[in-house]
Design a protein around this motif. Structure first.
Motif, PDB file in Angstrom:
ATOM      1  N   VAL A 158       0.819  -1.218   0.000  1.00  0.00           N
ATOM      2  CA  VAL A 158       0.000   0.000   0.000  1.00  0.00           C
ATOM      3  C   VAL A 158       0.850   1.264   0.000  1.00  0.00           C
ATOM      4  CG1 VAL A 158      -1.710   1.348   1.266  1.00  0.00           C
ATOM      5  CG2 VAL A 158      -1.989  -1.128   1.034  1.00  0.00           C
ATOM      6  N   MET A 159       1.768   1.374   0.952  1.00  0.00           N
ATOM      7  CA  MET A 159       2.543   2.614   1.031  1.00  0.00           C
ATOM      8  C   MET A 159       3.516   2.742  -0.132  1.00  0.00           C
ATOM      9  SD  MET A 159       4.444   4.283   4.285  1.00  0.00           S
ATOM     10  CE  MET A 159       5.035   5.982   4.232  1.00  0.00           C
ATOM     11  N   ILE A 160       4.038   1.632  -0.591  1.00  0.00           N
ATOM     12  CA  ILE A 160       4.933   1.667  -1.750  1.00  0.00           C
ATOM     13  C   ILE A 160       4.182   2.219  -2.963  1.00  0.00           C
ATOM     14  CG2 ILE A 160       6.289   0.243  -3.327  1.00  0.00           C
ATOM     15  CD1 ILE A 160       6.700  -1.676  -0.883  1.00  0.00           C
ATOM     16  N   VAL A 161       2.970   1.717  -3.183  1.00  0.00           N
ATOM     17  CA  VAL A 161       2.147   2.199  -4.302  1.00  0.00           C
ATOM     18  C   VAL A 161       1.825   3.682  -4.126  1.00  0.00           C
ATOM     19  CG1 VAL A 161      -0.147   2.026  -5.350  1.00  0.00           C
ATOM     20  CG2 VAL A 161       1.177  -0.047  -4.886  1.00  0.00           C
ATOM     21  N   ARG A 162       1.511   4.089  -2.923  1.00  0.00           N
ATOM     22  CA  ARG A 162       1.176   5.502  -2.688  1.00  0.00           C
ATOM     23  C   ARG A 162       2.342   6.414  -3.044  1.00  0.00           C
ATOM     24  NH1 ARG A 162      -2.378   5.395   2.998  1.00  0.00           N
ATOM     25  NH2 ARG A 162      -4.200   4.352   2.064  1.00  0.00           N
ATOM     26  N   ILE A 163       3.563   6.016  -2.690  1.00  0.00           N
ATOM     27  CA  ILE A 163       4.727   6.838  -3.017  1.00  0.00           C
ATOM     28  C   ILE A 163       4.947   6.879  -4.528  1.00  0.00           C
ATOM     29  CG2 ILE A 163       7.232   7.004  -2.779  1.00  0.00           C
ATOM     30  CD1 ILE A 163       6.896   5.818   0.043  1.00  0.00           C
ATOM     31  N   LEU A 164       4.790   5.740  -5.169  1.00  0.00           N
ATOM     32  CA  LEU A 164       4.957   5.698  -6.627  1.00  0.00           C
ATOM     33  C   LEU A 164       3.888   6.529  -7.340  1.00  0.00           C
ATOM     34  CD1 LEU A 164       5.879   1.931  -6.948  1.00  0.00           C
ATOM     35  CD2 LEU A 164       7.410   3.873  -7.346  1.00  0.00           C
ATOM     36  N   LEU A 165       2.691   6.588  -6.773  1.00  0.00           N
ATOM     37  CA  LEU A 165       1.638   7.430  -7.354  1.00  0.00           C
ATOM     38  C   LEU A 165       1.977   8.910  -7.229  1.00  0.00           C
ATOM     39  CD1 LEU A 165      -1.623   5.594  -6.189  1.00  0.00           C
ATOM     40  CD2 LEU A 165      -0.810   5.849  -8.541  1.00  0.00           C
ATOM     41  N   GLU A 198      12.129  -8.249  -4.473  1.00  0.00           N
ATOM     42  CA  GLU A 198      12.014  -8.561  -5.890  1.00  0.00           C
ATOM     43  C   GLU A 198      10.770  -9.418  -6.154  1.00  0.00           C
ATOM     44  OE1 GLU A 198      12.711  -8.598  -9.882  1.00  0.00           O
ATOM     45  OE2 GLU A 198      13.793  -7.404  -8.381  1.00  0.00           O
ATOM     46  N   GLU A 199      10.552 -10.427  -5.300  1.00  0.00           N
ATOM     47  CA  GLU A 199       9.436 -11.344  -5.514  1.00  0.00           C
ATOM     48  C   GLU A 199       8.111 -10.795  -5.002  1.00  0.00           C
ATOM     49  OE1 GLU A 199      10.594 -14.935  -3.608  1.00  0.00           O
ATOM     50  OE2 GLU A 199      12.172 -15.413  -5.061  1.00  0.00           O
ATOM     51  N   LYS A 200       8.127 -10.235  -3.805  1.00  0.00           N
ATOM     52  CA  LYS A 200       6.875  -9.826  -3.157  1.00  0.00           C
ATOM     53  C   LYS A 200       6.382  -8.444  -3.576  1.00  0.00           C
ATOM     54  CE  LYS A 200       6.762 -13.554  -0.554  1.00  0.00           C
ATOM     55  NZ  LYS A 200       5.721 -14.584  -0.712  1.00  0.00           N
ATOM     56  N   VAL A 201       7.293  -7.614  -4.050  1.00  0.00           N
ATOM     57  CA  VAL A 201       6.893  -6.252  -4.407  1.00  0.00           C
ATOM     58  C   VAL A 201       7.076  -5.991  -5.909  1.00  0.00           C
ATOM     59  CG1 VAL A 201       7.287  -3.792  -3.999  1.00  0.00           C
ATOM     60  CG2 VAL A 201       7.429  -5.406  -2.091  1.00  0.00           C
ATOM     61  N   TRP A 209       0.055  -7.282 -11.031  1.00  0.00           N
ATOM     62  CA  TRP A 209      -0.805  -6.105 -11.119  1.00  0.00           C
ATOM     63  C   TRP A 209      -0.681  -5.403 -12.476  1.00  0.00           C
ATOM     64  CZ3 TRP A 209      -1.408  -2.977  -5.953  1.00  0.00           C
ATOM     65  CH2 TRP A 209      -1.877  -3.852  -4.947  1.00  0.00           C
ATOM     66  N   LYS A 210       0.219  -5.905 -13.325  1.00  0.00           N
ATOM     67  CA  LYS A 210       0.395  -5.392 -14.691  1.00  0.00           C
ATOM     68  C   LYS A 210       0.726  -3.891 -14.742  1.00  0.00           C
ATOM     69  CE  LYS A 210      -2.636  -8.917 -16.691  1.00  0.00           C
ATOM     70  NZ  LYS A 210      -1.478  -9.774 -17.029  1.00  0.00           N
ATOM     71  N   LEU A 211       1.567  -3.457 -13.814  1.00  0.00           N
ATOM     72  CA  LEU A 211       2.067  -2.076 -13.838  1.00  0.00           C
ATOM     73  C   LEU A 211       3.440  -2.086 -14.513  1.00  0.00           C
ATOM     74  CD1 LEU A 211       1.038  -1.072 -10.202  1.00  0.00           C
ATOM     75  CD2 LEU A 211      -0.055  -0.316 -12.327  1.00  0.00           C
ATOM     76  N   GLU A 212       3.434  -2.453 -15.798  1.00  0.00           N
ATOM     77  CA  GLU A 212       4.684  -2.674 -16.521  1.00  0.00           C
ATOM     78  C   GLU A 212       5.533  -1.426 -16.642  1.00  0.00           C
ATOM     79  OE1 GLU A 212       1.684  -3.388 -17.815  1.00  0.00           O
ATOM     80  OE2 GLU A 212       1.582  -5.503 -18.395  1.00  0.00           O
ATOM     81  N   ASP A 213       4.926  -0.245 -16.545  1.00  0.00           N
ATOM     82  CA  ASP A 213       5.686   0.996 -16.701  1.00  0.00           C
ATOM     83  C   ASP A 213       6.608   1.270 -15.518  1.00  0.00           C
ATOM     84  OD1 ASP A 213       4.452   1.380 -19.098  1.00  0.00           O
ATOM     85  OD2 ASP A 213       2.955   2.792 -18.332  1.00  0.00           O
ATOM     86  N   LEU A 214       6.388   0.586 -14.420  1.00  0.00           N
ATOM     87  CA  LEU A 214       7.249   0.789 -13.258  1.00  0.00           C
ATOM     88  C   LEU A 214       8.628   0.201 -13.523  1.00  0.00           C
ATOM     89  CD1 LEU A 214       4.923  -0.097 -10.231  1.00  0.00           C
ATOM     90  CD2 LEU A 214       5.645   2.169 -10.994  1.00  0.00           C
ATOM     91  N   GLU A 215       9.650   0.972 -13.194  1.00  0.00           N
ATOM     92  CA  GLU A 215      11.016   0.482 -13.323  1.00  0.00           C
ATOM     93  C   GLU A 215      11.393  -0.266 -12.046  1.00  0.00           C
ATOM     94  OE1 GLU A 215      13.573   3.707 -14.188  1.00  0.00           O
ATOM     95  OE2 GLU A 215      12.443   4.354 -15.959  1.00  0.00           O
TER      96      GLU A 215
END
Length: 527
Positions: A158-165, A198-201, A209-215
């Motif tokens: 959750v927090m990782i996604v929020r920061i990336l957003l 690497e595996e869990k996130v 989650w198909k967020l392929e644009d994430l590096e």
């Protein structure tokens, strides 16, 4: 990555860029102040060390209780403990079928009127839309059939996604986070740690989650920033982790000179000095639970912050005289077993009376078993906690942190639960509460002294048994009027100090309410 075990009872060194090391080592290093100086009256300035990076030092002598930092979070999200919480307010929720859920993304929420819905530091519309498009691999997996690991992994995202957003929707806010240290290269060398993320996130976000644009590299960078710089906060049952604009710059020390708290409404942090701080002294806080033993404390910091603490307390086998880690010798029964060199994490422990030695790994396994026993006891189970103290009094020395943990729980619940309310308690039980409070306070005065929350809480708990036993003793003629007055003065002092400490806590917090109760008690006593 294996996290620290839940504690229901409150529980190769880096050569470069170790911002988290203790303040005393830092003071011995040549420092270079940043060009941008704070105004002269500011309580601190940023200093720079080639070895330790940026950290904060007092720009003048600071008195206890001075406010250092008051700031709102840059980002906030659930802790990694795996406990389900509302994404809006971070209060506990369940994963049962009758739990209220967001109608769009299916994540559990506390209710339709949650104050954090569609708010910046809660469950935003942007986040909800992202989860809604992935219901089957996100919110809908959070059921009472989900295992603890699966729940933990999902909440960790959750927090990782929020920061990336933020990178897309609030680049200025993201830039403030991106400047924080991540220690990515050092983390890459830790195979277990790197594989976990690497595996869990990374793979979960990019593939499942198909967020392929994430590096991948940027995701790892965010994970590192979180591990190294986040604060765990929470008031009145809420639990969350946060990043703040400047509080992350404080150095670590296992006997820190600051205390911090968080606002239950805004989640903002308030950081203040807990004792007198000399000019140019590093400002420090503890990244670990202060009353944990050195072996576990150092391991916890190395796991999350990637450094081995070498502070004065960690280097002392007796932990500044508190003996919070000492074991009873299993061979001679008379001696105490302590680490020969506490800074050698895998070194031997030895008895001070006989030749008995034991390896650190064996010590850790023993402590884990005892800790499991403690965590299996309900925090309101007074007989269970008392039995724990009896079972391990011949295994652990009286000040051992696991015994202190049980004693602290007893300090809090004696006098507060049915069957053990003060009017229902025997004189022996009241005296036992007083003894536990005094034993706990003696340790806190060494390891967490001054205007600290823990000290304020235990002093508040102590005042009641002292008062009740004094009144009983004077009525039965067991003590003189002079001795009664002496004990009454102690009660007043305990209430005054607890009031002064706990009223510093944010309005609406449990601690602040206790501070107001102490003030009210003093008023009724005519003080």
């Amino acid at each position: 990555m294996p996290g620290r075990k839940k504690n229901h009872h409150k529980n190769s060194n880096r050569a470069k860029n170790q911002r988290g090391q203790q303040s005393r080592d830092k003071q011995e290093q040549p420092v270079k102040e940043e060009e941008e100086q704070e105004e002269e009256a500011a309580p601190f300035r940023v200093a720079q060390s080639e070895i330790y990076g940026r950290y904060l030092v007092a720009s003048r002598q600071l008195e206890a209780g001075e406010t250092l930092i008051r700031e709102e979070p840059l980002a906030i999200g659930p802790c990694v403990s795996g406990d389900p919480v509302c994404l809006g307010c971070y209060q506990p929720v369940t994963l049962k079928t009758d739990q209220y859920r967001c109608s769009h993304c299916a994540w559990p929420l506390c209710g339709a009127s949650c104050a954090g819905l569609k708010r910046k530091h809660g469950h935003t519309e942007t986040e909800c839309q992202l989860y809604a498009e992935r219901r089957a691999v996100a919110g809908e997996l959070l059921t009472d059939r989900a295992g603890p690991a699966e729940v933990r992994d999902l909440y960790e995202l959750v927090m990782i996604v929020r920061i990336l957003l933020l990178r897309q929707h609030d680049p200025e806010q993201f830039a403030l986070i991106a400047r924080m240290e991540s220690h990515t290269e050092e983390r890459r060398l830790n195979a277990v740690l790197w594989r976990h993320y690497e595996e869990k996130v990374v793979q979960r976000l990019r593939v499942t989650w198909k967020l392929e644009d994430l590096e991948a590299e940027q995701v790892h960078e965010v994970c590192g920033i979180l591990d190294v710089n986040c604060f765990e906060i929470g008031q009145n049952g809420a639990k969350a982790r946060t990043l703040y604009p400047s509080a992350f710059l404080l150095a670590h020390d296992c006997t820190p000179n600051t205390a911090h708290t968080d606002d239950p409404k805004s989640f903002g942090i308030l950081l203040r000095t807990s004792r007198l701080v000399r000019e140019r002294e590093a400002l420090t806080l503890s990244y670990a639970y202060t009353l944990q033993g050195t072996l576990k404390r150092r391991a916890f910091m190395h796991e999350g912050k990637l450094f081995w603490c070498r502070c004065r307390r960690c280097a002392d086998p007796r932990e500044l005289g508190t003996d919070c880690s000492a074991l009873v010798c299993a061979t001679c029964r008379a001696g105490s077993v302590r680490p020969v060199d506490p800074l050698e994490q895998t070194g031997d422990w030895a008895c001070d009376r006989c030749s008995h030695q034991i390896g650190a790994e064996d010590v850790e396994r023993k402590l884990d078993r005892i800790n499991d026993d403690l965590e299996a006891i309900d925090v309101h189970d007074i007989p269970g906690l008392e039995n724990f103290l009896l079972r391990y009094r011949d295994v652990l020395r009286p000040n051992h942190y696991l015994l202190l943990s049980a004693k602290y729980s007893l300090c809090q619940i004696y006098g507060r639960i049915e069957g053990y309310l003060l009017p229902q308690m025997s004189p022996e039980d009241i005296a036992r509460k007083e003894r536990y409070c005094r034993e706990f306070l003696e340790i806190v005065d060494v390891l967490d002294p001054g205007l600290t929350r823990l000290r304020g809480l235990i002093m508040y708990e102590l005042h009641a048994p002292v008062m009740v036993l004094a009144q009983s003793a004077i009525q039965s003629g067991q003590i003189s009027r002079q001795e009664f007055q002496r004990r009454l003065k102690e009660v007043v002092k305990l209430l005054q100090v607890s009031r002064d400490i706990l009223c510093l806590e944010p309005e609406g917090s449990t601690e602040n309410e206790m501070g107001l109760a102490a003030a009210d008690a003093l008023s009724k006593m005519g003080c």
